[in-house]
Design an enzyme around this catalytic site. Sequence first.
Site, PDB file in Angstrom:
ATOM      1  N   CYS A   1       0.871  -1.154   0.181  1.00 43.26           N
ATOM      2  CA  CYS A   1      -0.058  -0.081  -0.062  1.00 43.26           C
ATOM      3  C   CYS A   1       0.836   1.391  -0.010  1.00 43.26           C
ATOM      4  O   CYS A   1       2.053   1.283   0.565  1.00 43.26           O
ATOM      5  CB  CYS A   1      -0.834   0.053   1.323  1.00 43.26           C
ATOM      6  SG  CYS A   1      -1.868  -1.619   1.615  1.00 43.26           S
TER       7      CYS A   1
ATOM      8  N   ARG B   1       5.184  -0.155  -5.997  1.00 38.25           N
ATOM      9  CA  ARG B   1       5.083  -0.969  -4.861  1.00 38.25           C
ATOM     10  C   ARG B   1       4.134  -2.225  -4.812  1.00 38.25           C
ATOM     11  O   ARG B   1       4.160  -2.915  -3.921  1.00 38.25           O
ATOM     12  CB  ARG B   1       4.576   0.053  -3.642  1.00 38.25           C
ATOM     13  CG  ARG B   1       5.624   1.085  -3.201  1.00 38.25           C
ATOM     14  CD  ARG B   1       5.086   1.997  -2.228  1.00 38.25           C
ATOM     15  NE  ARG B   1       5.090   1.652  -0.903  1.00 38.25           N
ATOM     16  CZ  ARG B   1       5.722   1.563  -0.098  1.00 38.25           C
ATOM     17  NH1 ARG B   1       6.778   2.337   0.005  1.00 38.25           N
ATOM     18  NH2 ARG B   1       5.514   1.254   1.268  1.00 38.25           N
TER      19      ARG B   1
ATOM     20  N   TRP C   1      -3.136  -2.844  -1.315  1.00 39.59           N
ATOM     21  CA  TRP C   1      -2.616  -4.050  -1.565  1.00 39.59           C
ATOM     22  C   TRP C   1      -3.426  -5.100  -0.511  1.00 39.59           C
ATOM     23  O   TRP C   1      -3.235  -4.824   0.679  1.00 39.59           O
ATOM     24  CB  TRP C   1      -1.114  -4.342  -1.477  1.00 39.59           C
ATOM     25  CG  TRP C   1      -0.438  -5.522  -1.990  1.00 39.59           C
ATOM     26  CD1 TRP C   1      -0.333  -5.912  -3.188  1.00 39.59           C
ATOM     27  CD2 TRP C   1      -0.321  -6.749  -1.309  1.00 39.59           C
ATOM     28  NE1 TRP C   1       0.330  -7.059  -3.458  1.00 39.59           N
ATOM     29  CE2 TRP C   1       0.276  -7.657  -2.049  1.00 39.59           C
ATOM     30  CE3 TRP C   1      -0.469  -7.015  -0.083  1.00 39.59           C
ATOM     31  CZ2 TRP C   1       0.747  -8.988  -1.642  1.00 39.59           C
ATOM     32  CZ3 TRP C   1       0.100  -8.398   0.672  1.00 39.59           C
ATOM     33  CH2 TRP C   1       0.568  -9.245  -0.585  1.00 39.59           C
TER      34      TRP C   1
ATOM     35  N   ASN D   1      -1.979   1.982   5.950  1.00 34.05           N
ATOM     36  CA  ASN D   1      -0.965   1.174   5.390  1.00 34.05           C
ATOM     37  C   ASN D   1      -0.856   0.426   6.646  1.00 34.05           C
ATOM     38  O   ASN D   1      -0.508   0.834   7.880  1.00 34.05           O
ATOM     39  CB  ASN D   1       0.482   1.338   4.946  1.00 34.05           C
ATOM     40  CG  ASN D   1       0.210   2.357   3.660  1.00 34.05           C
ATOM     41  OD1 ASN D   1      -0.748   2.422   2.833  1.00 34.05           O
ATOM     42  ND2 ASN D   1       1.422   3.024   3.133  1.00 34.05           N
ATOM     43  N   GLY D   2      -0.734  -0.985   6.721  1.00 33.63           N
ATOM     44  CA  GLY D   2      -0.426  -1.650   7.671  1.00 33.63           C
ATOM     45  C   GLY D   2      -1.621  -2.608   8.260  1.00 33.63           C
ATOM     46  O   GLY D   2      -2.617  -3.087   7.465  1.00 33.63           O
TER      47      GLY D   2
ATOM     48  N   GLU E   1      18.353 -17.428  -7.258  1.00 35.55           N
ATOM     49  CA  GLU E   1      17.964 -16.141  -7.622  1.00 35.55           C
ATOM     50  C   GLU E   1      17.350 -15.977  -8.958  1.00 35.55           C
ATOM     51  O   GLU E   1      16.515 -15.358  -9.115  1.00 35.55           O
ATOM     52  CB  GLU E   1      19.155 -15.209  -7.448  1.00 35.55           C
ATOM     53  CG  GLU E   1      18.919 -13.643  -7.942  1.00 35.55           C
ATOM     54  CD  GLU E   1      17.723 -13.130  -7.130  1.00 35.55           C
ATOM     55  OE1 GLU E   1      17.268 -13.435  -6.009  1.00 35.55           O
ATOM     56  OE2 GLU E   1      17.393 -12.027  -7.750  1.00 35.55           O
TER      57      GLU E   1
ATOM     58  N   LYS F   1      13.453 -14.747 -10.131  1.00 34.39           N
ATOM     59  CA  LYS F   1      13.359 -13.830 -11.198  1.00 34.39           C
ATOM     60  C   LYS F   1      12.343 -14.385 -12.112  1.00 34.39           C
ATOM     61  O   LYS F   1      11.404 -13.719 -12.550  1.00 34.39           O
ATOM     62  CB  LYS F   1      14.572 -13.499 -11.963  1.00 34.39           C
ATOM     63  CG  LYS F   1      15.704 -12.435 -11.031  1.00 34.39           C
ATOM     64  CD  LYS F   1      15.261 -11.262 -10.696  1.00 34.39           C
ATOM     65  CE  LYS F   1      14.439 -10.938  -9.458  1.00 34.39           C
ATOM     66  NZ  LYS F   1      14.881 -10.804  -8.324  1.00 34.39           N
TER      67      LYS F   1
ATOM     68  N   GLU G   1       8.817 -14.995 -10.627  1.00 36.82           N
ATOM     69  CA  GLU G   1       8.010 -13.689 -10.386  1.00 36.82           C
ATOM     70  C   GLU G   1       7.579 -12.746 -11.480  1.00 36.82           C
ATOM     71  O   GLU G   1       6.485 -12.460 -11.292  1.00 36.82           O
ATOM     72  CB  GLU G   1       9.204 -12.695  -9.585  1.00 36.82           C
ATOM     73  CG  GLU G   1       9.542 -12.865  -8.392  1.00 36.82           C
ATOM     74  CD  GLU G   1      10.554 -12.004  -7.715  1.00 36.82           C
ATOM     75  OE1 GLU G   1      10.306 -11.374  -6.541  1.00 36.82           O
ATOM     76  OE2 GLU G   1      11.569 -11.750  -8.321  1.00 36.82           O
TER      77      GLU G   1
ATOM     78  N   HIS H   1      18.500 -36.725  -6.665  1.00 35.51           N
ATOM     79  CA  HIS H   1      17.861 -37.175  -5.275  1.00 35.51           C
ATOM     80  C   HIS H   1      16.470 -36.544  -5.339  1.00 35.51           C
ATOM     81  O   HIS H   1      15.705 -36.358  -4.401  1.00 35.51           O
ATOM     82  CB  HIS H   1      18.456 -36.440  -4.091  1.00 35.51           C
ATOM     83  CG  HIS H   1      19.944 -37.203  -3.784  1.00 35.51           C
ATOM     84  ND1 HIS H   1      20.133 -38.342  -3.327  1.00 35.51           N
ATOM     85  CD2 HIS H   1      21.018 -36.594  -3.754  1.00 35.51           C
ATOM     86  CE1 HIS H   1      21.232 -38.546  -3.317  1.00 35.51           C
ATOM     87  NE2 HIS H   1      21.944 -37.370  -3.537  1.00 35.51           N
TER      88      HIS H   1
ATOM     89  N   LYS I   1       6.469  -4.786  -4.119  1.00 34.15           N
ATOM     90  CA  LYS I   1       7.580  -4.246  -3.829  1.00 34.15           C
ATOM     91  C   LYS I   1       8.200  -4.210  -2.484  1.00 34.15           C
ATOM     92  O   LYS I   1       9.364  -4.701  -1.998  1.00 34.15           O
ATOM     93  CB  LYS I   1       8.188  -2.739  -4.462  1.00 34.15           C
ATOM     94  CG  LYS I   1       9.343  -2.350  -4.483  1.00 34.15           C
ATOM     95  CD  LYS I   1      10.242  -3.131  -5.488  1.00 34.15           C
ATOM     96  CE  LYS I   1      11.763  -2.825  -5.326  1.00 34.15           C
ATOM     97  NZ  LYS I   1      12.477  -3.860  -5.858  1.00 34.15           N
TER      98      LYS I   1
HETATM   99  C1  G6P Z   1       9.257  -8.562  -1.727  1.00 33.36           C
HETATM  100  C2  G6P Z   1       9.946  -7.948  -2.974  1.00 33.36           C
HETATM  101  C3  G6P Z   1      11.214  -8.828  -3.158  1.00 33.36           C
HETATM  102  C4  G6P Z   1      12.446  -8.555  -2.233  1.00 33.36           C
HETATM  103  C5  G6P Z   1      11.476  -8.994  -0.802  1.00 33.36           C
HETATM  104  C6  G6P Z   1      12.617  -8.656   0.288  1.00 33.36           C
HETATM  105  O1  G6P Z   1       9.035  -9.832  -1.959  1.00 33.36           O
HETATM  106  O2  G6P Z   1       9.015  -8.353  -4.041  1.00 33.36           O
HETATM  107  O3  G6P Z   1      11.749  -8.244  -4.476  1.00 33.36           O
HETATM  108  O4  G6P Z   1      13.305  -9.298  -2.349  1.00 33.36           O
HETATM  109  O5  G6P Z   1      10.257  -8.445  -0.527  1.00 33.36           O
HETATM  110  O6  G6P Z   1      12.682  -7.200   0.300  1.00 33.36           O
HETATM  111  P1  G6P Z   1      13.518  -6.075   1.185  1.00 33.36           P
HETATM  112  O7  G6P Z   1      12.916  -4.912   0.873  1.00 33.36           O
HETATM  113  O8  G6P Z   1      13.544  -6.464   2.469  1.00 33.36           O
HETATM  114  O9  G6P Z   1      15.004  -6.564   0.379  1.00 33.36           O
END
Ligand code: G6P
Length: 608
Positions: free
Chosen positions: A2, A27, A72, A97-98, A481, A485, A488, A504, A603
Site C-alpha cells: 500500500c 510498490r 494491496w 497502510n499496515g 535467484e 526472477k 516472479e 535425489h 515491492k
Molecule cells: C518482496 C519483493 C522482493 C524482495 C523482498 C524483500 O518480496 O518483491 O523483491 O526481495 O520483498 O524485500 P527487502 O526490501 O527486504 O529486500
Amino acid sequence: MCGIVGAVAKRNVVPILLQGLQRLEYRGYDSAGLVVVNQAKLERARSTGRVVELTQRSAAITGHLGIAHTRWATHGVPSERNAHPHMSDELIAVVHNGIIENYEELRTDLTAQGYVFTSDTDTEVIAHLVHSFYKKGASLLHATQSSLAKLIGAYAIGVVAANNPEQLICARKGSPLLLGIGENENFIASDMSALLAVTKNVVYLEEGDVAEIGIDTYRVFDAQGKAVQRQMHVSELTNDSVELGEYRHYMLKEIYEQPQALANTLEAVCNSQSLVPGIFGAEAAASFSQIDSILILACGTSHNSGLVARNWLEEIAGIPCNVEIASEYRYRVSVANPKTLVVTISQSGETADTLAALNHAKANGHQHTLAICNVPESAIIRQSKLRFLTRAGPEIGVASTKAFTTQLAGLFLLTLVLAKLRGKLTSKQEQQHLHDLRHLPSAVQAVLNLDTSISKLAEKFANKHHALFLGRGLHYPIALEGALKLKEISYIHAEAYPAGELKHGPLALVDKDMPVIAVAPNDTLLEKLKSNLQEVRARGGELFVFADANTRMQSSDGVSVMQMPEHAGFLSPILHTIPLQLLAYYVALQKGTDVDKPRNLAKSVTVE
Ligand code: G6P
C-alpha cells in the site's frame, strides 16, 4: 504494498495526489482511491483498476486538502468497497497502510455504538473511532491520538475531516511515513518518490509519531503526545532516478544501471588503498573485534544475497555464518550467542518480517547488529547499531536486480574487512581484491553485452510451464535467484537445486518440456557440474548453460551454451546473476506479463 499520499495547499491537490500515486504504483496494488475536502464535504473516487482509471474517475473533483491511497489487499478482497479512503458519516476519511490486529473486537464495539460498516477492511474501524471522538468535540489531532491508543498493530495513516479544510493529521507505527515540506503547501507520503515533483524537503516521522499539518505549519508529537522536533533533510532522490527514460520497463533500466550502482556502492572503498571497518559505522571496529559468528536475516532476493555471502564469509574470513529466512527466525525458538553479529539485509529497510526478526534477535540478547540496506532513514537502518548503505538508487521494478548485486558488493566488503581483522587476509590479497572490485563495474558492463543473445534464447521459453535452475557452491544461490526472477515476472514455475541434489528427486521431472538452466562458472566444481549436466542430457532435458569463457563447453544438439566474457573468481556470482535477470526479463516480454508490477506481488512487504 500500500501507498499513501496526502496534501494541503492553496492550489487544487488532486493532480498532486494522482501523480504521487503513480509514483507509488511500483510498490504493488490492486485498487486506488482519493478523497478531497471541498466546501465542507468529502468527495471521494475509488477504482479497482490502475491509477490512470482513478484519474478519469476523479476528473470532476477538486480541493485544497486531500489524501490518496493505493491498496494491496490484506483484509477483504480487492474491490471498490474495500479500496481506501474509508469514511465515517461523510465527516472523517482515513487512508491506512499496515494491519490492525484487534480490528474485530473494535468492529464489534463500534457496531454496538451504531456504526455501520461498509467494507471488510480493518482500516474502517479507524475512521469510525476517529469519528466517535471527533463528534464529542475533540480536535482532529486529539481524536486521532485517542483512536491510535486503542489500536494494536502496524499503521501509517492519513486523516481528514470534512469541516476542517486546512488540516491533515497523520501518524506512523510500524509502517513508513514522511512529511514533505513545501512553500505554502505541505504533504505526506509513504515513500519520498511520491513527492519529488513538489518538494525535496523531507521530515521522517519516527515510530509512534503523530503530526498535524497545515498549509504553512506542521507540528510533530511523539508517542507520549509530547511536541518534538524532527530534523528536516533534503532528499537526494532526483526525478530522473525514478523516471523510465528511454527504457521500456524499470526492470530493464535497473538491470542496465548495475555498473553505475556498483561503482557508487564501492566508491569509498575503491578510491582508497586499504579496507577499514569504519565503512560499516563508527562502532564497527569495536563490534567486529568481539564477534565469533554471523547470523544473516532477510527475505526474498535479499535472503539469496545472504546465501552467497555465507560462502564468502566462511571461506575467506573463516567465520561461521548462518542464514535464515526472517519470517521463520522471528517465530523460531533459537539459541542466541551474544557474540554473533546479526546482519539484516533489505533493499527497502521496511520489510515487516526482517524488521521483526531484527527486534526478535535484539530481544534474545543480540547486541551486535548490522543493516545492509538501500534506503537511508529506513526502519532497519535506524534500528541497527552498524550500517552499510548500498547506493543502488531507487529500485522501482518489483523484481529486485540492482539492489541484489549491490548487496553482494556490500557483503563482499564485509567479508574482506572481517578477514583482515581476523588475520586471514595478506596485504597482497587485499590489494588483489580491491583491484577486482575496481574492475567489477566494467566486468558487469561486458556481461550486459550478451543482451541480444539472451533475448533470442528467451524465445525458447515462451511455451514452457516449468524450469529447473542448477548451480553448485557459491553459485547455487545464484540459481535460486535466477529461478525467483523467472517465476516472479513470467509466472513460469521455476525451481533451483544444488546440482548435486539432482538425482535425489528433481531428475524425475526432467524431460524435453523441462528446460534446465545451469550456472557453470569456471571454478573447482565445474567438472562435477558437467557430470550433473550429462545426467540431464541423458534424460532428453534441454540444457541452457551460462559458462565462463574458458570452460571449453560448446553448444550442441539440445545444449545452448552462453559464454560469459570472463571468470571473476570470488565475484563471479555477481556476474552470473546478470544473464539470469535478462533471461527472466525477456521471457516475461515473450509472455506479455506486467514486468514491473507482477500479479499479487509487492515491492515492499510492510505487513506480515
Ligand atoms: C518482496 C519483493 C522482493 C524482495 C523482498 C524483500 O518480496 O518483491 O523483491 O526481495 O520483498 O524485500 P527487502 O526490501 O527486504 O529486500
